[in-house]
Design a protein around this motif. Structure first.
Motif, PDB file in Angstrom:
ATOM      1  N   LYS A  36      24.946  -8.092   2.116  1.00 23.86           N
ATOM      2  CA  LYS A  36      24.999  -8.807   0.600  1.00 23.86           C
ATOM      3  C   LYS A  36      23.665  -8.661  -0.064  1.00 23.86           C
ATOM      4  O   LYS A  36      23.618  -8.476  -1.235  1.00 23.86           O
ATOM      5  CB  LYS A  36      25.518 -10.277   0.658  1.00 23.86           C
ATOM      6  N   LEU A  37      22.746  -9.025   0.419  1.00 23.49           N
ATOM      7  CA  LEU A  37      21.337  -9.146   0.055  1.00 23.49           C
ATOM      8  C   LEU A  37      21.001  -7.480  -0.368  1.00 23.49           C
ATOM      9  O   LEU A  37      20.273  -7.205  -1.132  1.00 23.49           O
ATOM     10  CB  LEU A  37      20.209  -9.766   1.035  1.00 23.49           C
ATOM     11  N   ALA A  38      21.212  -7.014   0.438  1.00 25.51           N
ATOM     12  CA  ALA A  38      21.163  -5.299   0.260  1.00 25.51           C
ATOM     13  C   ALA A  38      21.711  -5.000  -1.122  1.00 25.51           C
ATOM     14  O   ALA A  38      20.943  -4.177  -2.032  1.00 25.51           O
ATOM     15  CB  ALA A  38      21.683  -4.274   1.258  1.00 25.51           C
ATOM     16  N   TRP A  39      22.978  -5.401  -1.360  1.00 21.59           N
ATOM     17  CA  TRP A  39      23.359  -5.215  -2.609  1.00 21.59           C
ATOM     18  C   TRP A  39      22.714  -5.700  -3.909  1.00 21.59           C
ATOM     19  O   TRP A  39      22.363  -5.167  -5.043  1.00 21.59           O
ATOM     20  CB  TRP A  39      25.026  -5.580  -2.725  1.00 21.59           C
ATOM     21  N   ALA A  40      22.495  -7.046  -3.636  1.00 24.53           N
ATOM     22  CA  ALA A  40      21.652  -7.710  -4.795  1.00 24.53           C
ATOM     23  C   ALA A  40      20.088  -7.230  -5.087  1.00 24.53           C
ATOM     24  O   ALA A  40      19.983  -6.889  -6.020  1.00 24.53           O
ATOM     25  CB  ALA A  40      21.375  -9.170  -4.335  1.00 24.53           C
ATOM     26  N   ALA A  41      19.672  -6.759  -3.939  1.00 25.75           N
ATOM     27  CA  ALA A  41      18.181  -5.977  -3.898  1.00 25.75           C
ATOM     28  C   ALA A  41      18.339  -4.621  -4.881  1.00 25.75           C
ATOM     29  O   ALA A  41      17.624  -4.325  -5.718  1.00 25.75           O
ATOM     30  CB  ALA A  41      17.678  -5.737  -2.585  1.00 25.75           C
ATOM     31  N   GLY A  73      21.521 -17.400   4.045  1.00 24.04           N
ATOM     32  CA  GLY A  73      20.864 -17.778   3.078  1.00 24.04           C
ATOM     33  C   GLY A  73      19.704 -16.825   2.781  1.00 24.04           C
ATOM     34  O   GLY A  73      19.660 -15.565   3.487  1.00 24.04           O
ATOM     35  N   GLY A  74      18.637 -17.105   2.270  1.00 22.69           N
ATOM     36  CA  GLY A  74      17.518 -16.566   2.127  1.00 22.69           C
ATOM     37  C   GLY A  74      17.620 -15.494   0.908  1.00 22.69           C
ATOM     38  O   GLY A  74      18.586 -15.664  -0.127  1.00 22.69           O
ATOM     39  N   GLY A  75      16.546 -14.688   0.641  1.00 20.53           N
ATOM     40  CA  GLY A  75      16.507 -14.033  -0.914  1.00 20.53           C
ATOM     41  C   GLY A  75      15.582 -12.628  -0.668  1.00 20.53           C
ATOM     42  O   GLY A  75      15.410 -12.283   0.580  1.00 20.53           O
ATOM     43  N   GLY A  94      26.512  -7.031  -6.216  1.00 20.55           N
ATOM     44  CA  GLY A  94      25.122  -7.578  -6.487  1.00 20.55           C
ATOM     45  C   GLY A  94      25.216  -8.886  -7.126  1.00 20.55           C
ATOM     46  O   GLY A  94      24.613  -9.619  -6.896  1.00 20.55           O
ATOM     47  N   GLY A  95      25.971  -8.507  -8.289  1.00 18.08           N
ATOM     48  CA  GLY A  95      25.928  -9.636  -9.224  1.00 18.08           C
ATOM     49  C   GLY A  95      26.471 -11.089  -8.709  1.00 18.08           C
ATOM     50  O   GLY A  95      25.942 -11.928  -8.959  1.00 18.08           O
ATOM     51  N   SER A  98      21.201 -15.587  -7.896  1.00 15.75           N
ATOM     52  CA  SER A  98      21.060 -16.959  -8.128  1.00 15.75           C
ATOM     53  C   SER A  98      19.275 -16.996  -8.091  1.00 15.75           C
ATOM     54  O   SER A  98      18.911 -16.055  -7.848  1.00 15.75           O
ATOM     55  CB  SER A  98      21.489 -17.785  -7.048  1.00 15.75           C
ATOM     56  N   PRO A  99      18.955 -18.377  -8.640  1.00 17.31           N
ATOM     57  CA  PRO A  99      17.402 -18.512  -8.690  1.00 17.31           C
ATOM     58  C   PRO A  99      16.887 -18.187  -7.225  1.00 17.31           C
ATOM     59  O   PRO A  99      15.702 -17.437  -7.222  1.00 17.31           O
ATOM     60  CB  PRO A  99      17.151 -19.913  -9.146  1.00 17.31           C
ATOM     61  N   SER A 100      17.394 -18.854  -6.300  1.00 19.94           N
ATOM     62  CA  SER A 100      16.743 -18.510  -5.157  1.00 19.94           C
ATOM     63  C   SER A 100      16.929 -17.124  -4.330  1.00 19.94           C
ATOM     64  O   SER A 100      15.915 -16.740  -3.637  1.00 19.94           O
ATOM     65  CB  SER A 100      17.961 -19.610  -3.866  1.00 19.94           C
TER      66      SER A 100
END
Lengths: 328, 300
Positions: free
Chosen positions: B270-275, B79-81, B59-60, B64-66
């Motif tokens: 990847k976004l799932a981990w970040a979330a 991309g995306g967030g 996740g780390g 990023s800001p985006s």
């Protein structure tokens, strides 16, 4: 007027004290507040009643359409309008029992380590906080961890077990991806904090002098644990296990993500299966009217099973605290 | 073979063995079990460290800001967030808090101040405990039956109602404990000064119990934030920003994690981990705040 002397008394005292009888507006507010508090108290009962009633109401027609046969068949086919939840009921019980065995052994062990002076007090406190952290992590995160860490880690050992002991029904298939075992293990992690917290409390409630008396007679630490602590705290520990089982039965996300969602039941730990909660999670978002009714029926079954298990758990807890009162 | 403890019981003349030796069956058994218990405890706590490690590493890497300002990407997009999901989670939790906090708080006031051991109070308390043990997905089923079916569509409001049902018992039961812990002499002093019962409750009991009540609120919020099951078929999901309309579907971190966890696209995983990292951070912050609030000494 009977009140006038009181008022004048009050006016006289107002010079020296802030205390006075309430004004009529304050009395009215007081009465209103009392009514509001009662209404909101009763609203909680209405809420529970409403949930049971509303789910039952929507399940009603499915209950009369499918009858008890719904509980004994394993087809789930929305196109043909055939629904049955035998595989779901068996899968729910099977995963929960495995989770209870694993989570129970680990949870009670952690509770012992936290309450019987195995580690210094400071370590005890740190471990207690870690267990609480375990409970704070959302189940969907455990599901994600299960998919990307636990399942790959289990694949090797599971397939080795299948090759060596494949003749046992528990190991009769290979673990290709999601399945009963990873789902049950994540479930075990999730119920561990409940089991640890409640059974630790029960162990801590055993009067110190009982254990010390056994030590004084020359018993070792584990002889004290097995012959004094565990029997005395057994009511609370049993209650903890039942409540943990109740949590396991109703847990949704970890199962929906890890159990494989195959509408069959098999004894193999490595085969995919399904549970009641996973069925609801998977089918509700896209269900048509007929399927919704069948899902409501399944929800009623889940509601009844968890209510029964939780009622039994609470009853055991209540009895065990009453019994312990005599020891103090 | 008779063990040493039995022979010691039989004849008091036997000298006790005062040296430590693993040859003694009891000593060996005791040490063995101690080691086993410590090993099992480590095994039990291992998953937590593994989860935290994965969150920070996988996740780390995405932080990023985006990440926090962009919309969730569709299938196959780069991309995306998770901006819309983060906002959605906050909106749903706010709706549920607005519904659940007054109900839970006033029900707790009833239990602690008016109900006592009366029959209604016993039933209310029992209902609260039943609601605590009820599977969270059933709250979703109820909101679906009550709101989604009647209004004809998935909505943020339905998600908020489902969440609120899960918050009420936590808020109520912890607030009752906190209200009950207020010393009786403070209440008596207030009544002695001529306050009405409600003035005593609102001006003395509630402010004194506030840290305890807030702890319950924080824990309920933390629990609600991580709940996924009740949102799956009430709030559903949305790939767009919250438009101020609670009658339409809305995104949430929890449902985003669920949807993206099974995605074949690396970007979504990847976004799932970040979330997950963002969600766990939010939940842990709420838990820590709850602890700090509890520990704060109350000024009398």
């Amino acid at each position: 007027m009977a009140q006038s002397p009181v008022v004048s008394e009050n006016q006289r005292r107002a010079v020296v004290s802030v205390s006075r009888p309430p004004a009529p507006s304050e009395k009215a507010f007081d009465a209103a507040f009392k009514v509001i508090a009662h209404v909101f108290g009763a609203a909680v009962v209405v809420l529970l009643g409403g949930i049971v009633f509303e789910v039952m109401r929507h399940a009603g027609s499915a209950m009369s359409d499918y009858g008890l046969g719904f509980l004994a068949t394993s087809t789930w086919d929305a196109n043909r309008g055939e629904f049955g939840i035998l595989a779901e009921i068996m899968g729910t019980l099977y995963t929960s029992v495995i989770a209870l065995v694993v989570g129970g052994v680990l949870g009670i062990t952690v509770a012992l380590v936290l309450s019987q002076g195995f580690v210094p007090r400071r370590v005890e406190l740190v471990m207690k906080n870690i267990v609480e952290l375990l409970a704070a992590i959302p189940s969907v995160v455990y599901g994600l961890w299960g998919i990307f860490v636990l399942v790959p880690a289990l694949r090797g050992p599971s397939n080795w077990l299948h090759e060596q002991l494949g003749f046992l029904p528990f190991f009769s298939t290979r673990l290709s991806g999601p399945g009963i075992l990873p789902a049950a293990l994540v479930l075990a992690i999730m119920i561990l904090p409940t089991i640890t917290a409640i059974s630790r409390e029960a162990m801590a409630a055993v009067p110190k002098r009982l254990g010390q008396a056994a030590y004084g007679l020359g018993a070792t630490r584990w002889e004290v644990i097995f012959s004094v602590i565990l029997p005395t705290a057994s009511g609370g520990i049993f209650g903890a296990l039942v409540l943990g089982f109740g949590r396991a039965l109703g847990e949704t996300m970890a199962l929906a993500m890890l159990v494989g969602n195959a509408n069959v039941f098999g004894w193999s730990l490595f085969s995919p299966g399904i549970t009641l909660a996973a069925l609801l999670a998977n089918h509700f978002p896209e269900a048509g009217p007929a399927e919704v009714k069948a899902l409501m029926y399944a929800a009623v079954v889940l509601l009844l099973i968890t209510l029964a298990v939780n009622a039994i758990g609470s009853f055991i807890m209540l009895r065990s605290t009453r019994e312990l009162k005599g020891l103090h | 073979m008779p063990s040493s403890v039995e022979s010691a019981d039989a004849s008091t003349v036997t000298q006790p063995a005062l040296h430590f030796s693993f040859a003694n069956r009891r000593t060996f058994f005791d040490s063995f079990l101690t080691v086993l218990a410590l090993v099992l405890s480590t095994v039990a706590l291992f998953p937590l460290f593994s989860v935290l490690y994965m969150l920070i590493v996988r996740g780390g890497a995405m932080l990023s800001p985006s990440l926090l300002t962009e919309l969730s990407p569709g299938a196959g997009m780069e991309g995306g967030g998770i901006g819309n999901a983060l906002v959605g989670t906050l909106v749903v939790v706010a709706i549920s808090a607005a519904l659940a906090l007054p109900l839970g708080f006033l029900a707790a006031v009833y239990l602690a101040e008016y109900g006592g051991e009366s029959r209604l109070a016993t039933v209310v308390r029992f209902s609260g405990k039943v609601l605590t043990g009820m599977p969270s997905i059933l709250a979703g089923v109820f909101a679906y039956a009550l709101i989604v079916v009647t209004t004809g569509g998935f909505s943020a409001f339905a998600g908020g109602v489902a969440m609120a049902i899960l918050m009420v018992p936590t808020v109520m039961l912890t607030a009752e404990q906190a209200l009950r812990a207020v010393p009786a002499k403070m209440k008596h002093a207030a009544l002695g000064m001529g306050t009405t019962h409600s003035q005593m409750v609102l001006k003395i009991v509630v402010p004194t119990a506030m840290p305890g009540i807030l702890t319950g609120v924080m824990l309920a919020l933390a629990r609600a934030m991580g709940e996924t099951a009740p949102l799956l078929f009430t709030a559903l999901f949305s790939d767009y920003w919250f438009d101020g309309h609670v009658g339409s579907p809305i995104a949430s971190l929890a449902v985003l994690i669920y949807n993206f966890s099974g995605s074949p696209f690396e970007n979504q995983v990847k976004l799932a981990w970040a979330a997950s990292l963002v969600l766990v951070t939010l939940v842990l912050v709420l838990n820590v705040v709850a602890q700090i609030v509890t520990r704060r000494p109350v000024e009398h």
